[in-house]
Write a protein that holds these residues in place. Sequence first.
Motif, PDB file in Angstrom:
ATOM      1  N   LYS A 163      37.452  37.198  52.444  1.00 20.82           N
ATOM      2  CA  LYS A 163      37.936  36.093  52.528  1.00 20.82           C
ATOM      3  C   LYS A 163      39.492  36.303  53.142  1.00 20.82           C
ATOM      4  O   LYS A 163      40.630  36.237  52.645  1.00 20.82           O
ATOM      5  CB  LYS A 163      38.136  35.045  51.010  1.00 20.82           C
ATOM      6  CG  LYS A 163      36.530  34.771  50.388  1.00 20.82           C
ATOM      7  CD  LYS A 163      37.121  34.208  48.875  1.00 20.82           C
ATOM      8  CE  LYS A 163      35.702  33.681  48.878  1.00 20.82           C
ATOM      9  NZ  LYS A 163      34.320  34.747  48.481  1.00 20.82           N
ATOM     10  N   ASN A 170      44.851  33.565  53.578  1.00 19.84           N
ATOM     11  CA  ASN A 170      44.612  34.379  52.714  1.00 19.84           C
ATOM     12  C   ASN A 170      45.863  35.637  52.862  1.00 19.84           C
ATOM     13  O   ASN A 170      45.257  36.839  52.910  1.00 19.84           O
ATOM     14  CB  ASN A 170      43.054  34.721  52.529  1.00 19.84           C
ATOM     15  CG  ASN A 170      43.298  35.452  50.903  1.00 19.84           C
ATOM     16  OD1 ASN A 170      44.443  35.693  50.494  1.00 19.84           O
ATOM     17  ND2 ASN A 170      42.143  35.796  51.056  1.00 19.84           N
ATOM     18  N   LYS A 203      41.604  31.026  52.660  1.00 19.21           N
ATOM     19  CA  LYS A 203      41.566  29.942  51.786  1.00 19.21           C
ATOM     20  C   LYS A 203      41.128  28.949  51.850  1.00 19.21           C
ATOM     21  O   LYS A 203      41.553  27.974  53.228  1.00 19.21           O
ATOM     22  CB  LYS A 203      43.194  29.830  51.218  1.00 19.21           C
ATOM     23  CG  LYS A 203      42.991  31.134  50.182  1.00 19.21           C
ATOM     24  CD  LYS A 203      44.663  30.691  49.128  1.00 19.21           C
ATOM     25  CE  LYS A 203      45.326  32.344  48.816  1.00 19.21           C
ATOM     26  NZ  LYS A 203      45.697  32.309  47.941  1.00 19.21           N
TER      27      LYS A 203
END
Length: 752
Positions: free
Chosen positions: A674, A694, A677
Motif C-alpha cells: 500500500k 503513505n 492510502k
Amino acid sequence: MDVDYELQKPPRKHGVTFSAEGTWIELATNIRRIQNHDASALSFEENYRFAYNMVLHKEGKMLYEGVRKLVAENLDQLANEKIIPVFPTGSNNDPMHRSQESDVFLKALRSVWDDHDGNMVKLGQILKYMDRVHTKTEKVPEIAEAGRHLFLRHIIRPPIQQHICTAILNQVRFERDGSSINRSPVKGCVEVFLRLKLDDDSTTVYQRDLEPAFLKESEAFYKAEGQKLLETCDAPEFLRRVEERFNSEDLRTHHYLASQTASPLRQVLKDNLLTPHLSSVISLPNSGLENMIDTQKLDDLARLYRLFTDVPTGLPTIKRAIKGSIARRGTEINRTSLGLDGGDVDPAAEEEDKKGKGKARSTGKTVTHKLELALKWVQDVLDLRDRFVTIWEHAFGKDRDVEGALNEVTSPSILLDVESTFIVLDQAFQALVDSNENSPEYISLFIDENLKKGLKGKTDAEVEIILDKTITVFRFLTDKDVFERYYKGHLAKRLLHARSVSDDAERGMLAKLKVECGFQFTQKLEGMFHDMKISVETMEAYKTHLAKTTAPEIDLSVIVMTSTFWPIPQTVPPCSFTPDMVKTCKSFEQFYLSRHSGRRLTWLPSQGSADVRVAFDASKIELNVSTYALVILLQFQGLAFDAFLTYSELRDATNIVESELQRNLQSLACAKYKILKKHPPGRDIEKDDIFSFNAGFTSNLRKIKVGTVVSRVESGEERKETRDRIDEERRHQTDVSVSFLNLYPIDYRFLS
C-alpha cells in the motif's frame, strides 16, 4: 539237286505241368498264415514264384481277385473280433468313463489298421510281379491301394464309421473341458483317415467324415462358450480365455489333427468367440476398453489388438471405440475447462473486473484460477495424446491403420481406407481442440507460461522435448490465425518486460512455428525480435549521444516497435506526462528523428514500466511500477505528507482512462503493497475516494514490484472483440503498401 534243310529246336520241356488251381491253393494257404502272423517258416522265394507263375500263365485275374477276397475276409474277421466288441456303449454319462471307452475303441481301430497295413506290405512284396504286369494291363489298383479300398469298405462302414467320429469328438470335447487325454490313439485314427481316399483319389475320409463333424461340433461348443465367457468374465479375462482357446486349438491341430483343419477351425473360433462379441467386450463396464486405457493395461490392450485384428470387423470396432474414447475424454476436458474458466461467468462480474471494481485479492485469485485452468486444459490434451500414443506404440504395434483410428475425426466425411487413416492421427485431437473455442488462447498461454517459467533449470534436451510438445498441440489447431494474434500479444509482453527464460528457447519456438506454418506466419514475429535487436543498438547510440550533450534528469530506456509487427492498439490511450517526463521523451525523439527522417513516434505508456526510488519515513525503497502508476505517484511529489488528492483530481491531472486509473490505484492502494492510502479504507475504488501518500510504508525488501503485468485469460467481451477483429481480417486479406512506418517507443525506465 541241292536240298536245304531247316533245322528246328525241339520243344522246351517245363517239367511238371502248371496247375493254376493248385498253385492258388498253396499261395492262399500261405497268405492266410501271413495274416495270422504265422509266416516265420514260409519261403519268400516260393510264394513269389507262385504269384509269378500265375501271372505268367495268364492267371493274373484269379490271383488278383483271390487276394482281394482273402483280404476282405480277414478285415471282416478283425472287425468282428477286435472292433465291434469294444464299441463305446454311451450308457454312462460320466465324461471320464466315456473318454476311457473312446480311448479303448480308437486303440482297437488303430491296431486293426496296423495289422492290415503290415499284411499289405508283405503281400505287396510277394505280388510285386503282379503289380508290375497284371494291374497295369487290366488298369486296376495295385494290391496296396486295393487293400486300402477294402479297409474303407469293410472297416470304415456303418456302424463302425459313426463310432470312430463320435469317439474322436468325445476325446476332443473331454480335452476342451480341461481334462487330459491320451492323444496317440486319436492321432493314429486321424492318420488312418488321412491315408484313406475315396474312389476319385482326391478326397480323404478325413475330409468326408471327420473334419465336417469336428467343425460342426466345434461351432456348437464355441458358440456356447462365447456366450458363457461374456456372462461370467470381465473383458481382460474374456480376452485371456479366448486367446487360450486359439492357442489350444492351434496345438490340437498340430498334435493330432490335420494341418488343413487349422484354418477353418480358426475361422470357427473367430465367428463364435470374437465377431459376435466385439462391441460387447469393448464396452463392458469397469473392465472394457475405457478401463484398460485408464489403468494402462498394455498387455490386455495388446491381446485385444491381436485378437480383434484377426477378424474383418475387429479393426473397425477398435477404431470406433478409440475415437469414441478420445471424444468422450476430450469432451470431459473441455467441459471442465469451459464450465469453470469463465465461459459462463456473470457478465456483470466481468464488467466489474474490467473496470477495477472487484475486490483486488479476489480478482487476482480469479485471474490466476482462469490461467491455471487454461494451462491445465492444454496439459490434459497433451497427457491424453501421450496416453494413446503409448498404447499405439506398445500395445498396437505402431499399426498405421490403428494410428488412423487414434486420430480420425468423428465426421462421416473422413475416409476410412488405409491411405487416409495414416494422416488422421492429428485429426481426432484436432477435432477435440477445435471443439473448444478458447483453444488458440489457451495454447498460446501454455507456450507463454513455459517460455517464462517452465524452462528454468532444464537442459537443452529437456527444452527441446517441451517445445516439441507445445508444437504438437499447436499442430492440432485449425484457427492458427487466431493463435497468432494471441501469441503475438504474449510474445510482446515477454520481450518488452524481459520475461523470457531463454532467448534460444524463444527462437527455437519461432523456428518450429515456421516449419509448421511457413515464413509468412512468422514474419511479423521475427520482426518483433529484429526490433528488439535494433532497439539495443539505438539505445547504445543514444547513450553515446547523451555523453556529448546535457542528459535529461530521467534515465530512459526505449524499445522502438514497428507498428505492423507488434500488437499495438489502433487508438493509443491518453496519458499526461509530467514536465520532466515530457522533456526526457523530447530528447529521445529529437535524436531518433535526426537519424530516421520521415518516421513518426507515438508513445505507449500502457506498455511501459518504470523504476522509481521513493523516500518513505523509514527508508528509501525502489519500486517497479507501470508507467501509469508512475504518473499517479508523481502527482504526490512535492505535496505535504498529509495532503490529499481526490479521484477526480488524479483523473484530470493524469488524463488516464478510468479503467486503467482504477486498476493502477487499486494496485497502489488496495493490494499487498500500500504505497498510497485510500480514504475510506477498502478494496473497492470509488469515484468519491480520496488518496494520500503513505509515508509510513515499510518493507524488508529494497526493491518491490507493484502491479506487475501477468498473462490472463480474456473475458467474454474481450474474446468477442478479438474474434470480430480476426473475422474482419479474414474478409479483407489484402496486402497494403504504406509510405511510412509508425514507430512506437515504449518501456522507459525512470530513476529519481
